[in-house]
Structures are given as C-alpha cells and as structure tokens.
Enzyme design. Sequence first.
Site, mmCIF file in Angstrom:
data_model
loop_
_atom_site.group_PDB
_atom_site.id
_atom_site.type_symbol
_atom_site.label_atom_id
_atom_site.label_comp_id
_atom_site.label_asym_id
_atom_site.label_seq_id
_atom_site.Cartn_x
_atom_site.Cartn_y
_atom_site.Cartn_z
ATOM 1 N N ARG A 1 0.815 -1.240 0.000
ATOM 2 C CA ARG A 1 0.000 0.000 0.000
ATOM 3 C C ARG A 1 0.839 1.276 0.000
ATOM 4 N NH1 ARG A 1 -3.393 -3.174 3.310
ATOM 5 N NH2 ARG A 1 -5.084 -3.946 2.014
ATOM 6 N N LYS B 1 4.575 11.653 -11.176
ATOM 7 C CA LYS B 1 3.803 10.792 -12.084
ATOM 8 C C LYS B 1 4.521 9.457 -12.209
ATOM 9 C CE LYS B 1 1.313 13.975 -15.105
ATOM 10 N NZ LYS B 1 1.176 14.496 -16.491
ATOM 11 N N GLU C 1 13.090 18.456 -24.189
ATOM 12 C CA GLU C 1 12.260 18.748 -23.004
ATOM 13 C C GLU C 1 12.799 19.970 -22.252
ATOM 14 O OE1 GLU C 1 9.398 17.258 -22.127
ATOM 15 O OE2 GLU C 1 9.425 15.270 -23.040
ATOM 16 N N LYS D 1 9.246 23.282 -13.435
ATOM 17 C CA LYS D 1 8.331 22.152 -13.218
ATOM 18 C C LYS D 1 7.842 22.140 -11.775
ATOM 19 C CE LYS D 1 7.139 17.479 -14.050
ATOM 20 N NZ LYS D 1 7.304 16.272 -14.821
ATOM 21 N N GLU E 1 -2.806 17.570 -11.940
ATOM 22 C CA GLU E 1 -3.137 17.990 -13.309
ATOM 23 C C GLU E 1 -4.629 18.239 -13.508
ATOM 24 O OE1 GLU E 1 -0.607 16.344 -16.417
ATOM 25 O OE2 GLU E 1 -2.282 16.456 -17.809
ATOM 26 N N ARG F 1 -0.929 22.130 -14.955
ATOM 27 C CA ARG F 1 0.115 21.132 -15.184
ATOM 28 C C ARG F 1 0.091 20.622 -16.621
ATOM 29 N NH1 ARG F 1 2.446 16.324 -11.274
ATOM 30 N NH2 ARG F 1 3.887 15.496 -12.828
ATOM 31 N N ASN G 1 2.642 19.561 -21.214
ATOM 32 C CA ASN G 1 2.451 18.692 -22.374
ATOM 33 C C ASN G 1 2.570 19.455 -23.686
ATOM 34 O OD1 ASN G 1 1.975 16.379 -20.810
ATOM 35 N ND2 ASN G 1 -0.089 17.105 -20.390
ATOM 36 N N HIS H 1 3.160 17.575 -26.811
ATOM 37 C CA HIS H 1 3.073 16.145 -26.508
ATOM 38 C C HIS H 1 1.884 15.430 -27.140
ATOM 39 C CE1 HIS H 1 6.343 16.989 -23.832
ATOM 40 N NE2 HIS H 1 6.385 15.745 -23.388
ATOM 41 N N HIS I 1 2.806 12.163 -29.064
ATOM 42 C CA HIS I 1 2.337 10.805 -28.741
ATOM 43 C C HIS I 1 1.754 10.134 -29.983
ATOM 44 C CE1 HIS I 1 2.062 11.897 -24.210
ATOM 45 N NE2 HIS I 1 3.248 11.443 -24.541
ATOM 46 N N HIS J 1 11.247 9.715 -28.004
ATOM 47 C CA HIS J 1 10.208 10.582 -27.444
ATOM 48 C C HIS J 1 10.575 12.067 -27.594
ATOM 49 C CE1 HIS J 1 7.104 12.141 -24.819
ATOM 50 N NE2 HIS J 1 8.025 12.703 -24.054
HETATM 51 N N1 GLY Z 1 5.615 15.102 -17.986
HETATM 52 C C1 GLY Z 1 4.527 15.940 -17.698
HETATM 53 C C2 GLY Z 1 4.180 15.993 -16.244
HETATM 54 O O1 GLY Z 1 4.907 15.513 -15.413
HETATM 55 O O2 GLY Z 1 3.156 16.516 -15.917
#
Ligand code: GLY
Length: 381
Positions: free
Chosen positions: A127, A149, A191, A233, A243, A247, A251, A254, A258, A272
């Site tokens: 958990r 993330k 990036e 960031k 997000e 946030r 992207n 992106h 993608h 990427h």
């Molecule tokens: N890579 C985008 C984020 O972490 O929100």
Amino acid sequence: MTQSHLCDQVHVDLKDRSYDIFVGENLLDNAGQYVQPLLRRPRTVIVTDETVARHHLPRLQAALKAADIDCDSIVLPPGESSKSFAGLENLLDQLLARRLERQDMIVALGGGVIGDLAGFAASIYQRGIDFIQMPTTLLSQVDSSVGGKTGINTARGKNLVGSFHQPRLVLADVTTLDTLTPRHRLAGYAEVVKYGLLGDADFFGWLEQNGTALLAGNRQKQIYAIKTSCLAKAAIVAEDEKESGRRALLNLGHTFAHALEAESGFGETLYHGEAVAIGMVMAFDLSVKLGLCPGTDAERVRQHLTAVGLPTRLRGDNHPVAQIRMTVDSLMHHMAQDKKIADGRMTYVLTSGIGAAFLTQDVDPEQVKTILAESLAENSA
Ligand code: GLY
C-alpha cells in the site's frame, strides 16, 4: 567519496510530501549523505536496468555502503517493455522475495522507464512505500523524475495505468549524461527547450546562446539548464499536483508527439524527445495559423531546434522518421485517444509566443489536419 562537487538545489513544495532535487556533479558517489537522513532504517533496494547498472550501479552501491546503508539491487532488462503489467508483476515479486518492509526505501536508478515503473511499484507495494529518484538521462532529470507521475503502458497506450506518488528526494547527477549517446542527450534536450517555450522566454534566449555547449558537456551549463527546468516544473507541480489545470502546460507538443510515436511504434526510429521537438513546432505553427502567435517566434523555435540537430518536420529533415508511413487520418486517430480529452473535447497547448503557452479547447480539427499535412509534405511550404 568525491570531496568537492558542483551542486545546486530545487525545493518542490507539496506540504507533507515536499522534497528536494539536487542537481550536480558526482552526486551518485556522494549519495549516502543525501539518502541517509531520509531512512527509517538503513535498508534500500536499487531498481535499475542492465545498461545503467553497467555504468553506474557499482559507484552508487559503494557510496551507500560507505554510509553503512544496506543495498540490494534488482537489475531489469533495458527498454520500454519492462514498463508493462508483466514487468510490474515481476518487479513486485522480486521486491517481495527480498522481504522489503514498509520502512525501507526503493531507489530508482535510470531513465524514465525505470523511474515510472519503480515509482509505481513503490506506490502500491504494501500500500505504498518511500522511493528516491536518481535519474540518469537528460529527459528524466528535467521531467519524468520530478512531480510524482508514475505508471506503466498497456496495449491500448502509454502511461494509461499509474498513480501520483511523489519521491522523497531526486538526485540528478550530470556525470551520468556522459554515458548517453549524443542522440539520446539531444532527445532529452527537447524537453529542456520546452520549459523555455512554455513559460520562460529569457531561458529560451539563454538556450539559443548556450545549448550547443551544454550538449557538448559543459557542466555548469548543464546544471544551470536542469535546475532552471526543475524550478519551472516544481512551480507548476506545487500549484497543480494532480493535473486539474496548469500542469497540462507541461504537455506542450506532446499530443502531437504521442501520435507520432504511436505511428512509429515507440522504437528507435523516433525517440520521445525527437517527437516532442516536432510536436512543439506543430503547436507553434498551429498557433500562427490561428492568428495567436507571431510567425517570427515559430521560425525562431524551428531555427534553434535545427541548429542543435533535432528534427522539426516529419519529412525532409533527413531523419529516420521520414521512412515511416503515416497519414493525416492515422495521426488524427491517435490524437483522439489522448488522455487530455474531457467531455469528448481535446485540450490543446497553444501559445501566443515564446514563453507564453496556454490551454484551449477551441481548435478547429481542420486546422490541425493542415498542420499535419504540411509536416508530412516532402518540401516545406
Ligand atoms: N511530464 C509531464 C508531467 O509531469 O506533468
């Protein structure tokens, strides 16, 4: 242990889940001093892959042992295939077999695949237990290791299953960038450019002057660029951890990227970061087409990416992506599966200029198709 090392620090402010990012030289050789204060008992398991293990595992193990921290390691095969249900099951089983306990610490040593997979395993193992990110690629140092993330891919798409689980610490050792291929480093650099383009025009100007030296290995410039990216960031994540709004600005490029990656099979043909470079150019071109952004800004973006050696188009840039058969319709189909769809409507990251990205749902799909068609044309218009 290396006595002196260049180092800088960024704080991610998330109340009781706050943590520090250290960016510097030889941090892996000094890891004990950073890790020790976070441990409830001196036991860690390092999760890494074979390639990273060859270059960096012995020095991390030596540093932890020198600080009397017990460290076991799990070395996975390299590549995206570990970031799957099967890879997750395998990792959890290995952690259980090592009788890792709740007060122990997982250390993710590697690029985005290792960080996302080990972070997700940490979030559900018994958990949830603590973990530390030690990113070893430029891409993971400026993006995926920061912000919590975690997740895996499924047959239906990338990162569709996962969690938000913040690390306790991020150690970004820039010496690990020396063991990347130039193409890998360059892909990660896209990036870095993203942070300038989305919210910091001065930083983009700095990258225009210093990007080539940074890519060639200048340590001070690497540390400055990674720190600046992490600061940007961290500010966004502190404001919108899960997000629900801002946030999504991270992207930029992106949604296009993608779709390009899905068409090229997520392999060696298009990394990427390369897809992000092309995607950012598409986002700027779309913004120009919609009358939102000056054409000169889109041209500056294209020029800088080209100057460092990143692709900016699907055809005509002498890049392997030109060999992939893709059509406007197939790309639109992939874009329609994006995670950023709400109430059936796609959210786009557009821009009113360099450093001024914003979110909108108000985009005519026909204009998007025109941008894709232009990028697919053999000769630029
Ligand atoms: N890579 C985008 C984020 O972490 O929100």
